[in-house]
Structure formats: C-alpha cells, structure tokens
Design a protein around this motif. Sequence first.
Motif, PDB file in Angstrom:
ATOM      1  N   ALA A 105      10.208  80.413  42.252  1.00  0.00           N
ATOM      2  CA  ALA A 105       9.402  81.263  41.371  1.00  0.00           C
ATOM      3  C   ALA A 105       7.912  80.967  41.559  1.00  0.00           C
ATOM      4  CB  ALA A 105       9.822  81.050  39.915  1.00  0.00           C
ATOM      5  N   ASP A 124       9.092  75.280  43.306  1.00  0.00           N
ATOM      6  CA  ASP A 124      10.307  76.094  43.234  1.00  0.00           C
ATOM      7  C   ASP A 124      10.007  77.502  43.725  1.00  0.00           C
ATOM      8  OD1 ASP A 124       9.015  77.446  41.011  1.00  0.00           O
ATOM      9  OD2 ASP A 124       9.685  75.799  39.732  1.00  0.00           O
ATOM     10  N   VAL A 141      12.860  85.897  39.191  1.00  0.00           N
ATOM     11  CA  VAL A 141      13.094  84.862  40.196  1.00  0.00           C
ATOM     12  C   VAL A 141      13.449  83.578  39.469  1.00  0.00           C
ATOM     13  CG1 VAL A 141      12.128  83.555  42.123  1.00  0.00           C
ATOM     14  CG2 VAL A 141      11.433  85.932  41.763  1.00  0.00           C
ATOM     15  N   GLU A 142      14.666  83.121  39.660  1.00  0.00           N
ATOM     16  CA  GLU A 142      15.136  81.890  39.016  1.00  0.00           C
ATOM     17  C   GLU A 142      14.838  81.894  37.519  1.00  0.00           C
ATOM     18  OE1 GLU A 142      13.278  78.781  41.344  1.00  0.00           O
ATOM     19  OE2 GLU A 142      14.951  78.747  42.757  1.00  0.00           O
TER      20      GLU A 142
END
Length: 296
Positions: free
Chosen positions: A101, A99, A7-8
């Motif tokens: 993540a 964020d 994730v990201e």
Amino acid sequence: MSPITEVEGRRLPLTHLDKVLYPATGTTKGETLHYCASTAGVLLAHLHDRPVSFLRYPDGPDGQQFFTKNVPPGTPAWVHTADVPRSRERNARQVLVQDLASLMWAANLVVEFHTPQWRADAPGMADRLVLDLDPGEPATAVECCVVARWLRERLAADGLSAYGKTSGSKGLHLLTPLEPTPSNQVSAYARQLAVEAEEALPDLALHRMKRALRPGKVFVDHSQNAAAKTTAAPYTLRARAEPTVSTPVTWEEIEACEAPSDLVFMIDDIGPRLQRYGDLLGPLINLNRARPLPRP
C-alpha cells in the motif's frame, strides 16, 4: 473523480492514470503504477527499513523535478516514517516504504526512490558499499564496464563480493554487502578504491569530480557512502527520456558489453529478467553474504 483502489485494506486514490509520462514511448502513469505493483516483491525488499528520499517528476521527465527527503504533505497516517539525523537540525522524519500500500501511494506521486546505505534502526552504520561509475562523454557504459571489472577484482582481493546494476541513466553501480560499519570508515575505504582505480587505469578512471577532468573518463563516485547521501534504489524507475529502470545485471553482461544500449533496460524488460535470473541483488539483503570492511 479519481479511481479508488483498495490495497491491503488501504483505500488509495490513484490519479491521472491515462496521463502520458514518457512521450518518447507513450508510457502512461497507469503503466508505471502497474510496473511498481508487478515488481513489488523485489522493490520492497530493497526499500525495506531504509528512509526513502523521492525525486518527484509528476509531469514526466521533461517537466518540473524536485528532490525531497521530508515526509510529503498529505502523507497518510498509516505510512510508516522514521526519525533521521540531519547535520544542521534536529531529527527529521522520512518515509519508510514497508508494504504494498505504501509503495503504491508513493508511486502515485510519480517518484524515483533513493535510499542511504544504512537502515533506519542504525543511522550511519552502512551495511553496503556503493561505487557509482559515471561516464563523461564521449565515455559510455562500455568504459564503465571496464572499470567495474577492475574494481570487482580489487574488492575480491579484500574478500569482498561486488554486484552490479545499471544506474538507469548512463552509468553503472557496484554494490558490496558489509557487516554494519560506520559510514565514515566505508567512505574512506571507497575513496581509496577510487584512487587506486585511477592509478591502475589512468586513461580511463577518475577519483575526482572536477568537471574539467571528466571528458572521456569514468568518475568513480565514492561520495554516496557518506551517511547523508543516497543512491537510486534497485528497480526504481528513472526520470529519463524513456522509462528506464535501475536494473541488476550479471557479470557476464558486464563483461560482454559492447555498446551502451546493451545495458539499457525499461519497465517491460524487468518481469522477464526476474523470471530468468531472480533478484540478482539478493545477496545485498542476505546477512550471510555480509563481510567485514578490511582494516586500514
């Protein structure tokens, strides 16, 4: 083996995705993670820069639940944290969910998100007022809506706008964007509103928490404006029998509420509501909507 998802750019182990967290609906942990990912835009907007407290329920709402403000053991180094003043100790540290993540890491712990009424860069300076309308049986959300309508008019008389969301449990939250104001001043104003609501609606509203007074009335809980207190964040899942969500609602929905079920929303309801209404609590994070607290 737990699946590893990127994730990201962050590698996240997501565990027990097939585990049923909500037996009443058969909702799995994987489905709750999907909910958080699909509503990340609004979830993150309301969590941004606010130290997060977690109500964790890893075995579902029927299992053990525990509330934690401190950074959980094993938190990845890349998850942002902030110093938070505590009354009886030096600064503690709490998580900031900044964020996608970090959001998915936290969601994997199976949590409700709770936030204070202030941001990490200005502890104790509230940028919103909250009134938690909590019904005592046999009162329900229907009675909460009556009290909410009175409070909306009362706030409007002071030049303040109110926005509603379900608690995701039995009650209703009213929130008002403010210019940053010391939490003790907001608390005093909120308590005065609760007292006035009881005076105006003596058979319905209550400003005191005393259990013996609660049956059939709506407790206007003003205490969550205190700097040390938190409130369930908008769009958070709740540890209830079903996967209910603390959901922003329109004033038309509040005015039309005739049964408690009218204001119960679950994870599958949120996507369509966002498509229809957008973020009904967007004004809370729009600095142009903030207004000064009335002077005593």
